[in-house]
Design a protein around this motif. Sequence first.
Motif, PDB file in Angstrom:
ATOM      1  N   SER A  57      11.108 -11.920   2.779  1.00  0.00           N
ATOM      2  CA  SER A  57      12.201 -11.373   3.363  1.00  0.00           C
ATOM      3  C   SER A  57      12.398 -10.171   4.663  1.00  0.00           C
ATOM      4  CB  SER A  57      13.454 -10.851   2.505  1.00  0.00           C
ATOM      5  OG  SER A  57      12.704  -9.784   1.935  1.00  0.00           O
ATOM      6  N   ARG A  58      13.122  -9.793   4.968  1.00  0.00           N
ATOM      7  CA  ARG A  58      12.284  -9.363   6.183  1.00  0.00           C
ATOM      8  C   ARG A  58      12.705  -7.939   5.635  1.00  0.00           C
ATOM      9  NH1 ARG A  58      16.544  -7.291  11.519  1.00  0.00           N
ATOM     10  NH2 ARG A  58      14.468  -5.606  11.856  1.00  0.00           N
ATOM     11  N   ALA A  59      13.334  -7.506   4.705  1.00  0.00           N
ATOM     12  CA  ALA A  59      13.920  -6.765   4.191  1.00  0.00           C
ATOM     13  C   ALA A  59      12.272  -6.406   2.894  1.00  0.00           C
ATOM     14  CB  ALA A  59      14.715  -6.217   3.128  1.00  0.00           C
ATOM     15  N   GLU A  60      11.841  -7.598   2.222  1.00  0.00           N
ATOM     16  CA  GLU A  60      10.065  -6.994   1.940  1.00  0.00           C
ATOM     17  C   GLU A  60       9.683  -5.922   2.327  1.00  0.00           C
ATOM     18  OE1 GLU A  60       9.563 -10.369  -1.638  1.00  0.00           O
ATOM     19  OE2 GLU A  60      10.711 -10.834  -0.148  1.00  0.00           O
ATOM     20  N   VAL A  61       9.284  -6.401   4.202  1.00  0.00           N
ATOM     21  CA  VAL A  61       8.181  -6.486   4.832  1.00  0.00           C
ATOM     22  C   VAL A  61       8.619  -4.882   5.694  1.00  0.00           C
ATOM     23  CG1 VAL A  61       7.543  -6.600   6.921  1.00  0.00           C
ATOM     24  CG2 VAL A  61       8.105  -8.706   6.079  1.00  0.00           C
ATOM     25  N   HIS A  62       9.955  -5.082   6.302  1.00  0.00           N
ATOM     26  CA  HIS A  62      10.588  -3.535   5.676  1.00  0.00           C
ATOM     27  C   HIS A  62      10.158  -2.516   4.548  1.00  0.00           C
ATOM     28  CE1 HIS A  62      13.326  -0.256   6.349  1.00  0.00           C
ATOM     29  NE2 HIS A  62      13.174  -0.235   7.681  1.00  0.00           N
ATOM     30  N   GLY A  63      10.309  -2.712   3.893  1.00  0.00           N
ATOM     31  CA  GLY A  63      10.160  -2.239   2.587  1.00  0.00           C
ATOM     32  C   GLY A  63       8.385  -1.678   2.624  1.00  0.00           C
ATOM     33  N   VAL A  64       7.902  -2.639   2.737  1.00  0.00           N
ATOM     34  CA  VAL A  64       6.284  -2.405   2.712  1.00  0.00           C
ATOM     35  C   VAL A  64       5.925  -1.188   4.174  1.00  0.00           C
ATOM     36  CG1 VAL A  64       4.293  -3.050   3.269  1.00  0.00           C
ATOM     37  CG2 VAL A  64       6.060  -4.355   2.078  1.00  0.00           C
ATOM     38  N   MET A  65       6.085  -1.731   5.402  1.00  0.00           N
ATOM     39  CA  MET A  65       6.270  -0.534   6.139  1.00  0.00           C
ATOM     40  C   MET A  65       6.398   0.507   6.020  1.00  0.00           C
ATOM     41  SD  MET A  65       8.069  -1.240   9.932  1.00  0.00           S
ATOM     42  CE  MET A  65       8.150   0.462  11.083  1.00  0.00           C
ATOM     43  N   SER A  66       7.886   0.828   5.666  1.00  0.00           N
ATOM     44  CA  SER A  66       8.202   1.946   5.464  1.00  0.00           C
ATOM     45  C   SER A  66       7.970   2.468   4.355  1.00  0.00           C
ATOM     46  CB  SER A  66      10.016   1.902   5.031  1.00  0.00           C
ATOM     47  OG  SER A  66      10.067   1.691   4.110  1.00  0.00           O
ATOM     48  N   PHE A  67       7.147   2.602   3.132  1.00  0.00           N
ATOM     49  CA  PHE A  67       6.480   2.892   2.843  1.00  0.00           C
ATOM     50  C   PHE A  67       5.300   3.389   2.478  1.00  0.00           C
ATOM     51  CE2 PHE A  67       3.758   3.335  -1.196  1.00  0.00           C
ATOM     52  CZ  PHE A  67       4.089   3.991  -2.141  1.00  0.00           C
ATOM     53  N   TYR A  68       4.901   3.005   4.127  1.00  0.00           N
ATOM     54  CA  TYR A  68       3.365   3.389   4.057  1.00  0.00           C
ATOM     55  C   TYR A  68       3.328   4.354   5.341  1.00  0.00           C
ATOM     56  CZ  TYR A  68       0.669   0.458   1.028  1.00  0.00           C
ATOM     57  OH  TYR A  68       0.968   0.108   0.055  1.00  0.00           O
ATOM     58  N   HIS A  69       3.184   6.410   5.157  1.00  0.00           N
ATOM     59  CA  HIS A  69       3.529   6.961   6.506  1.00  0.00           C
ATOM     60  C   HIS A  69       2.947   6.172   7.609  1.00  0.00           C
ATOM     61  CE1 HIS A  69       5.706   9.381   3.384  1.00  0.00           C
ATOM     62  NE2 HIS A  69       4.326   9.283   2.843  1.00  0.00           N
ATOM     63  N   ASP A  70       2.189   5.836   7.379  1.00  0.00           N
ATOM     64  CA  ASP A  70       0.717   5.278   9.054  1.00  0.00           C
ATOM     65  C   ASP A  70       1.638   4.804   9.669  1.00  0.00           C
ATOM     66  OD1 ASP A  70      -0.967   7.338   8.049  1.00  0.00           O
ATOM     67  OD2 ASP A  70      -2.195   5.987   7.234  1.00  0.00           O
ATOM     68  N   PHE A  71       2.355   3.641   9.882  1.00  0.00           N
ATOM     69  CA  PHE A  71       3.084   2.538  10.468  1.00  0.00           C
ATOM     70  C   PHE A  71       4.405   3.457  10.997  1.00  0.00           C
ATOM     71  CE2 PHE A  71       1.237  -0.087   6.939  1.00  0.00           C
ATOM     72  CZ  PHE A  71       0.370  -0.529   7.678  1.00  0.00           C
ATOM     73  N   ARG A  72       4.419   3.689  12.171  1.00  0.00           N
ATOM     74  CA  ARG A  72       5.556   3.584  12.566  1.00  0.00           C
ATOM     75  C   ARG A  72       6.178   2.933  13.596  1.00  0.00           C
ATOM     76  NH1 ARG A  72       1.668   5.729  14.377  1.00  0.00           N
ATOM     77  NH2 ARG A  72       0.633   7.314  15.394  1.00  0.00           N
ATOM     78  N   GLU A  73       7.712   3.033  13.864  1.00  0.00           N
ATOM     79  CA  GLU A  73       8.483   2.064  14.354  1.00  0.00           C
ATOM     80  C   GLU A  73       8.534   1.872  15.908  1.00  0.00           C
ATOM     81  OE1 GLU A  73      12.471   2.024  13.148  1.00  0.00           O
ATOM     82  OE2 GLU A  73      11.939   1.972  11.097  1.00  0.00           O
ATOM     83  N   GLN A  74       8.698   3.642  16.584  1.00  0.00           N
ATOM     84  CA  GLN A  74       8.319   4.441  18.192  1.00  0.00           C
ATOM     85  C   GLN A  74       6.148   4.490  18.394  1.00  0.00           C
ATOM     86  OE1 GLN A  74      11.165   3.371  20.160  1.00  0.00           O
ATOM     87  NE2 GLN A  74      12.021   2.947  18.678  1.00  0.00           N
TER      88      GLN A  74
END
Length: 159
Positions: A57-74
């Motif tokens: 799910s998109r939520a699962e991917v977003h959850g992993v991405m937002s958990f790790y501080h090294d990933f950024r949206e911008q």
Amino acid sequence: MVSNLSPDFSGDRVAAIVDELVDLEGPLLPILHAVQEEFGCVPQDALPVIAKKLNLSRAEVHGVMSFYHDFREQPAGRHTVKICRAEACQSMGGDRIAEHAKGRFKVDFGQTAPDGSVTLEAAYCLGLCACAPAAMVDGKVVGRVDEARIDAISSEVRS
């Protein structure tokens, strides 16, 4: 709907990255790293592409991405400064250094200066506890950071 896409974003390129890495064991983290390497961030519009290809799910991917501080949206600024926020650094004056850095760079953690010169990020252990407080500038660790060193770093990244 407003998109946060960088001018170079391509859903096809994201799909190609996923296809290149999908056979790895636990491919999500390597895929997120590769997307960020390619685009300078992990745009929100990349998440549905990744989710669909991995049958998540998109939520699962977003959850992993937002958990790790090294990933950024911008995309980050031209320089990235990370200030260690872990206990060893805090016990050696890290809170004072963090506040000084926020004031000096005129941004909060997770923000990029309006001129795009620097992004300030919190780190939760840089592995330099014996030389606390620590920072990282563009991937290079710096120990025994004080206000004067923050001022010097600010001058370096803004020149």
